[in-house]
Design a protein around this motif. Structure first.
Motif, mmCIF file in Angstrom:
data_model
loop_
_atom_site.group_PDB
_atom_site.id
_atom_site.type_symbol
_atom_site.label_atom_id
_atom_site.label_comp_id
_atom_site.label_asym_id
_atom_site.label_seq_id
_atom_site.Cartn_x
_atom_site.Cartn_y
_atom_site.Cartn_z
ATOM 1 N N GLU A 105 -10.277 3.772 -1.859
ATOM 2 C CA GLU A 105 -9.875 2.391 -2.252
ATOM 3 C C GLU A 105 -8.712 1.935 -1.818
ATOM 4 O O GLU A 105 -8.473 0.652 -1.602
ATOM 5 C CB GLU A 105 -10.044 2.201 -3.865
ATOM 6 N N ASP A 106 -7.640 3.033 -1.585
ATOM 7 C CA ASP A 106 -6.211 2.468 -0.913
ATOM 8 C C ASP A 106 -6.453 2.595 0.476
ATOM 9 O O ASP A 106 -5.102 2.465 1.211
ATOM 10 C CB ASP A 106 -5.439 3.416 -1.425
ATOM 11 N N GLY A 107 -7.441 2.561 1.095
ATOM 12 C CA GLY A 107 -7.424 2.477 2.725
ATOM 13 C C GLY A 107 -7.471 3.878 3.441
ATOM 14 O O GLY A 107 -7.631 3.966 4.655
ATOM 15 N N THR A 108 -7.447 4.991 2.610
ATOM 16 C CA THR A 108 -7.252 6.369 3.180
ATOM 17 C C THR A 108 -8.572 6.576 3.957
ATOM 18 O O THR A 108 -9.748 6.216 3.070
ATOM 19 C CB THR A 108 -6.878 7.368 2.070
ATOM 20 N N LEU A 109 -8.632 7.036 5.093
ATOM 21 C CA LEU A 109 -9.692 7.499 5.655
ATOM 22 C C LEU A 109 -9.620 9.100 5.794
ATOM 23 O O LEU A 109 -8.982 9.549 6.846
ATOM 24 C CB LEU A 109 -10.175 6.674 7.019
#
Length: 368
Positions: A105-109
């Motif tokens: 959800e925080d953009g972490t890949l």
């Protein structure tokens, strides 16, 4: 790939065998028995083989339907070897360099690289967990697999004779090591500090349609199969497994009866003696079922009591097939977009039988 089939009757007097269902397990057992000289007949209600592993073609697009992850390819190779054929000449596949893309959800890949020694540092760089914690976890998962593979996977647990095997006794002695008395989430939450890492390894419960907050931590062995032994993809897509095995079965003389659902298994006393379809009856000395146990006893063996206590059904999924004429370089073959509240998602699924407002999404980015 090849779940245990349910054997109704076994006799050494003849080798005429009827198999109910042309799913992957049905194809596999048909090949094994045909290679041993059995006269094999497979009955399938659909007009095609594969069962849950099927395909859809529409508007120039081809979609693999059903399972999309391929592990343990040597089990397919083994079928060709049993038939006296070189698997490399009939069935090809490649090992994936990236097992899955995990998006949060925080953009972490987080990329699950093929080698654990690469995946560990990826976790360390993207979460509050160390590379060593990942490597230690996967080592533990391998240990659980090694202790249980000849108890739950390679042998039938319900057979009393198998309970005296050394593999069973070894697993029993080391029962604490297989982590059967705590939930998968409980174990993973204790092992890791970051919820992202916990969710990555909790998700392996879904491979059996289970809830990681209820399923035993023994299922962490599934992570071993993907991370330590690898994930693969057939050259012709997942349905290529079915096509290849179907052709192999035909070459061995297996007889397929498509569009012929089995209505009833015929008995003489306690012995199963044949199969009744919508068109005729067939006598057999062996009968094997590749049908879900609930369907088997609910529709085909209505007069027989179910031999095991009915278990909760596994969770299902809402599936869309989208054909898009453009590449998506940000996606790999397998991609997971995690819910921000994994626990609530599973509570909604298993307690309320409902889809959570923020569901986890799996994208199978198939190109062929």
């Amino acid at each position: 790939m090849f779940p245990d089939t349910h054997q109704i009757h076994f006799s050494y007097m003849s080798k005429k065998t009827g198999i109910i269902g042309a799913g992957i397990a049905g194809l596999a057992v048909a090949i094994r028995l045909a290679a041993k000289g059995h006269d094999v007949h497979v009955f399938e209600k659909n007009s095609w083989p594969g069962g849950k592993l099927s395909e859809l073609r529409d508007s120039g697009f081809r979609f693999d339907m059903g399972p999309s992850l391929f592990t343990m390819p040597w089990l397919v190779d083994e079928l060709y070897t049993l038939a006296g054929k070189d698997p490399k000449e009939h069935f090809t596949y490649e090992q994936l360099d990236t097992l899955c893309n995990y998006l949060f959800e925080d953009g972490t890949l987080i990329k699950a690289f093929r080698k654990p020694e690469d995946f560990g540092p990826e976790i360390e760089n993207k979460t509050r967990d160390s590379a060593q914690s990942v490597l230690g976890f996967l080592e533990k998962a391998e240990n659980i697999y090694n202790l249980t593979q000849n108890v739950f996977i390679n042998r039938a647990l319900h057979k009393l004779s198998n309970l005296t095997q050394r593999s069973f006794l070894k697993a029993f002695i080391h029962v604490g090591s297989i982590d059967a008395f705590r939930s998968m989430h409980s174990r993973n939450n204790k092992t890791f500090n970051d919820s992202k890492t916990v969710r990555i390894f909790d998700r392996y419960a879904t491979y059996t349609g289970s809830d990681p907050y209820q399923a035993p931590a023994t299922l962490n062995m599934i992570a071993h199969l993907e991370h330590n032994t690898g994930a693969f993809f057939p050259e012709n897509g997942m349905y290529g497994i079915v096509s290849s095995l179907y052709e192999l079965a035909i070459s061995l003389g297996v007889n397929f009866h498509f569009n012929e659902p089995v209505k009833e298994i015929l008995f003489s006393g306690r012995n199963a003696t044949g199969i009744l379809t919508g068109t005729r009856s067939y006598p057999f000395n062996f009968i094997v079922s590749d049908v879900d146990v609930h369907t088997l006893y609910g529709n085909i063996l209505k007069s027989k009591p179910i031999p095991i206590k009915p278990a909760n059904l596994s969770s299902s999924a809402l599936v869309f097939y989208w054909g898009i004429n453009k590449p998506f370089p940000g996606l790999d073959l397998h991609n997971i977009l995690f819910s921000n509240n994994y626990k609530e998602e599973f509570r909604q699924l298993f307690s309320n039988q409902d889809v959570y407002i923020d569901p986890t999404i799996y994208i199978f980015n198939q190109i062929i």
